[in-house]
Design a protein around this motif. Structure first.
Motif, PDB file in Angstrom:
ATOM      1  N   MET A  83       0.915  -1.214   0.105  1.00  0.00           N
ATOM      2  CA  MET A  83       0.005  -0.178   0.122  1.00  0.00           C
ATOM      3  C   MET A  83       0.953   1.169   0.021  1.00  0.00           C
ATOM      4  SD  MET A  83      -3.483   0.984   2.216  1.00  0.00           S
ATOM      5  CE  MET A  83      -2.746   1.198   3.922  1.00  0.00           C
ATOM      6  N   LEU A  84       1.052   1.725  -1.140  1.00  0.00           N
ATOM      7  CA  LEU A  84       2.156   2.562  -1.350  1.00  0.00           C
ATOM      8  C   LEU A  84       1.814   3.682  -2.578  1.00  0.00           C
ATOM      9  CD1 LEU A  84       5.704   0.805  -0.880  1.00  0.00           C
ATOM     10  CD2 LEU A  84       4.446   1.977   0.810  1.00  0.00           C
ATOM     11  N   PRO A  85       2.271   4.819  -2.703  1.00  0.00           N
ATOM     12  CA  PRO A  85       2.096   5.461  -3.674  1.00  0.00           C
ATOM     13  C   PRO A  85       3.274   5.233  -4.837  1.00  0.00           C
ATOM     14  CG  PRO A  85       3.054   6.959  -2.270  1.00  0.00           C
ATOM     15  CD  PRO A  85       2.861   5.599  -1.622  1.00  0.00           C
ATOM     16  N   ASN A  86       3.319   5.904  -5.858  1.00  0.00           N
ATOM     17  CA  ASN A  86       4.280   5.787  -7.006  1.00  0.00           C
ATOM     18  C   ASN A  86       5.634   6.236  -6.221  1.00  0.00           C
ATOM     19  OD1 ASN A  86       2.365   4.687  -8.506  1.00  0.00           O
ATOM     20  ND2 ASN A  86       2.724   6.019 -10.146  1.00  0.00           N
ATOM     21  N   CYS A  87       6.628   5.337  -5.981  1.00  0.00           N
ATOM     22  CA  CYS A  87       7.907   5.578  -5.329  1.00  0.00           C
ATOM     23  C   CYS A  87       8.703   4.439  -5.610  1.00  0.00           C
ATOM     24  CB  CYS A  87       7.506   5.826  -3.793  1.00  0.00           C
ATOM     25  SG  CYS A  87       6.911   4.460  -2.812  1.00  0.00           S
ATOM     26  N   PRO A  88      10.040   4.753  -5.367  1.00  0.00           N
ATOM     27  CA  PRO A  88      11.096   3.569  -5.328  1.00  0.00           C
ATOM     28  C   PRO A  88      10.726   2.423  -4.408  1.00  0.00           C
ATOM     29  CG  PRO A  88      12.295   5.805  -5.398  1.00  0.00           C
ATOM     30  CD  PRO A  88      10.830   5.771  -4.936  1.00  0.00           C
ATOM     31  N   GLN A  89      10.056   2.757  -3.372  1.00  0.00           N
ATOM     32  CA  GLN A  89       9.836   1.540  -2.274  1.00  0.00           C
ATOM     33  C   GLN A  89       9.045   0.533  -2.825  1.00  0.00           C
ATOM     34  OE1 GLN A  89      10.269   4.922  -1.742  1.00  0.00           O
ATOM     35  NE2 GLN A  89      10.205   5.089   0.624  1.00  0.00           N
ATOM     36  N   PHE A  90       8.095   1.043  -3.794  1.00  0.00           N
ATOM     37  CA  PHE A  90       6.962   0.256  -4.451  1.00  0.00           C
ATOM     38  C   PHE A  90       7.615  -0.702  -5.307  1.00  0.00           C
ATOM     39  CE2 PHE A  90       2.382  -0.523  -5.418  1.00  0.00           C
ATOM     40  CZ  PHE A  90       2.611  -1.277  -6.351  1.00  0.00           C
ATOM     41  N   ILE A  91       8.639  -0.208  -6.227  1.00  0.00           N
ATOM     42  CA  ILE A  91       9.091  -1.134  -7.170  1.00  0.00           C
ATOM     43  C   ILE A  91      10.132  -2.122  -6.322  1.00  0.00           C
ATOM     44  CG2 ILE A  91      10.712  -0.939  -9.071  1.00  0.00           C
ATOM     45  CD1 ILE A  91       9.930   1.965  -9.435  1.00  0.00           C
ATOM     46  N   THR A 280      11.825   5.547 -15.555  1.00  0.00           N
ATOM     47  CA  THR A 280      10.737   6.024 -15.089  1.00  0.00           C
ATOM     48  C   THR A 280      10.747   7.139 -14.210  1.00  0.00           C
ATOM     49  OG1 THR A 280      10.335   3.624 -15.180  1.00  0.00           O
ATOM     50  CG2 THR A 280       8.731   4.862 -14.075  1.00  0.00           C
ATOM     51  N   VAL A 281      10.090   8.058 -14.414  1.00  0.00           N
ATOM     52  CA  VAL A 281       9.769   9.482 -13.717  1.00  0.00           C
ATOM     53  C   VAL A 281       8.480   9.265 -12.947  1.00  0.00           C
ATOM     54  CG1 VAL A 281       9.518  11.938 -13.653  1.00  0.00           C
ATOM     55  CG2 VAL A 281      10.901  10.710 -15.460  1.00  0.00           C
ATOM     56  N   LEU A 282       8.610   9.075 -11.570  1.00  0.00           N
ATOM     57  CA  LEU A 282       7.728   8.563 -10.613  1.00  0.00           C
ATOM     58  C   LEU A 282       6.957   9.936 -10.136  1.00  0.00           C
ATOM     59  CD1 LEU A 282       9.884   6.009  -8.586  1.00  0.00           C
ATOM     60  CD2 LEU A 282       8.102   5.640 -10.269  1.00  0.00           C
ATOM     61  N   ILE A 283       5.720   9.752 -10.306  1.00  0.00           N
ATOM     62  CA  ILE A 283       4.878  10.990  -9.892  1.00  0.00           C
ATOM     63  C   ILE A 283       3.810  10.295  -8.657  1.00  0.00           C
ATOM     64  CG2 ILE A 283       3.159  12.678 -10.319  1.00  0.00           C
ATOM     65  CD1 ILE A 283       5.785  13.122 -11.883  1.00  0.00           C
ATOM     66  N   PRO A 284       4.117  10.738  -7.420  1.00  0.00           N
ATOM     67  CA  PRO A 284       3.278   9.974  -6.340  1.00  0.00           C
ATOM     68  C   PRO A 284       1.553  10.507  -6.379  1.00  0.00           C
ATOM     69  CG  PRO A 284       5.196  10.995  -5.390  1.00  0.00           C
ATOM     70  CD  PRO A 284       5.171  11.368  -7.034  1.00  0.00           C
ATOM     71  N   ASN A 285       1.706  11.638  -6.858  1.00  0.00           N
ATOM     72  CA  ASN A 285       0.249  12.307  -6.865  1.00  0.00           C
ATOM     73  C   ASN A 285      -0.394  12.510  -8.418  1.00  0.00           C
ATOM     74  OD1 ASN A 285      -2.358  13.599  -6.586  1.00  0.00           O
ATOM     75  ND2 ASN A 285      -1.340  15.337  -5.392  1.00  0.00           N
ATOM     76  N   PRO A 286      -0.995  11.885  -9.176  1.00  0.00           N
ATOM     77  CA  PRO A 286      -1.400  12.127 -10.508  1.00  0.00           C
ATOM     78  C   PRO A 286      -2.149  13.315 -10.413  1.00  0.00           C
ATOM     79  CG  PRO A 286      -2.550  10.353  -9.645  1.00  0.00           C
ATOM     80  CD  PRO A 286      -1.762  10.554  -8.634  1.00  0.00           C
ATOM     81  N   ARG A 287      -2.730  13.831  -9.505  1.00  0.00           N
ATOM     82  CA  ARG A 287      -3.659  14.977  -9.646  1.00  0.00           C
ATOM     83  C   ARG A 287      -2.632  16.452  -9.571  1.00  0.00           C
ATOM     84  NH1 ARG A 287      -6.440  11.200  -6.588  1.00  0.00           N
ATOM     85  NH2 ARG A 287      -8.517  11.000  -7.340  1.00  0.00           N
TER      86      ARG A 287
END
Length: 338
Positions: A83-91, A280-287
């Protein structure tokens, strides 16, 4: 395995490799070790502060986290919820889970405690990887679940030094990112696992048809249901988009604003990017459309994939004309009519 192509301007057949999905990361680390695998940071006023992880570093981190999961007792076929946003830890968590033959269970960070409890028990997840700001939701329902262990990570862990310091001083405590887990049984810090683990996990025999991922439906006509994906199905998706988009391996740059907990973000954006050796350019908040626009200009993004609402927000942003979008060469919209 050869499969017929369905588009006139690509080869008549496509040869999909019979490998587990994490193989592409190993391959990229061998071919493009110094290539930036991820770009991650945050927008601070008019500035975009971010840092990179190259493919060699990312593969090493995945190996160490995979080794840590094995030392904690995670075995092939077990479910690891993320349960993570888009971030290196998710990958890192996802690819480490796949590397040891365990199954990723994607959990929407917007879920409330009762939804988290349902997902854990329905999927049979034994391990939960969660952002520190969301930890209290999991802690509150843990006694009602089958969880054996929880791993907590802070969003700032892969920020550049200047941003990490600024975040610690101004936002970390106020926004609930600073949590005390010292008295919580079988609860671990993400970075502690990386520190105490060995460089290589034990090898696991993984077949293409083995389950890799559970993605839960929205539950509009009943309770959410876990849709099972195999390593083969994710390999198909990853290879196909690289072929259709004519990816320049080791060169193109993918903007990842679609959340990875969604199959679109996970299979079509993240895995495609790694399979092609892309950045991959990570965007945690797509809004945060300004972050999107700033990232495209700063990092010369070539791929932008999203849903209609993202493209509407992109086109209608009042400051769009201020940013150079000329690097974009491929865009795709899905999930609803555009």
């Amino acid at each position: 395995t050869l499969y017929p192509a369905v588009r006139h301007n690509i080869s008549a057949v496509i040869d999909y490799p019979q490998v587990p999905i994490d193989w592409f990361l190993k391959d990229a680390a061998d071919k493009y070790p110094d290539r930036s695998a991820t770009v991650f940071g945050a927008r601070v006023g008019p500035l975009l502060l971010d840092s990179t992880i190259n493919y060699k570093e990312l593969n090493r981190a995945v190996n160490r986290f995979a080794s840590g999961l094995q030392k904690m007792g995670v075995k092939k076929g077990e479910r690891v919820a993320i349960m993570l946003p888009n971030c290196p830890q998710f990958i890192i968590a996802a690819y480490a889970t796949w590397r040891i033959g365990a199954i990723v269970v994607c959990c929407n960070p917007l879920y409330v405690p009762r939804e988290i409890e349902y997902l854990i028990n329905d999927s049979g997840a034994s391990t939960f990887v969660v952002m520190s700001s969301l930890y209290e939701r999991v802690k509150g329902i843990r006694k009602n679940t089958c969880l054996k262990r929880v791993i907590v990570t802070n969003i700032k862990e892969y920020f550049p030094a200047s941003l990490k310091m600024l975040f610690s001083l101004t936002r970390e405590k106020k926004e609930g990112h600073r949590v005390d887990i010292s008295n919580d049984m079988e609860t671990y810090r993400f970075q502690n696992i990386m520190t105490i683990s060995s460089d290589m996990p034990e090898a696991v025999d993984i077949k293409p048809d083995d389950a890799s991922t559970l993605i839960y439906t929205s539950g509009t006509t009943g309770k959410p249901k876990g849709a099972q994906h195999t390593h083969a199905s994710q390999v198909f998706n990853s290879c196909l988009l690289n072929i259709w988009a004519k990816s320049r391996k080791g060169e193109d740059i993918m903007l990842a604003a679609m959340p990875f907990f969604h199959i679109y973000g996970l299979a079509i954006i993240l895995n495609t990017s790694i399979a092609g050796g892309l950045t991959t350019v990570l965007i945690p908040n797509p809004r945060d459309m300004k972050h999107v626009l700033m990232a495209i200009e700063k990092h010369h993004v070539t791929y932008y994939l999203g849903v209609p609402a993202m493209f509407v927000g992109f086109n209608n942003h009042p400051e769009r004309h201020k940013y150079d979008m000329s690097s974009l060469r491929f865009a795709a919209s899905a999930a609803a009519p555009l």
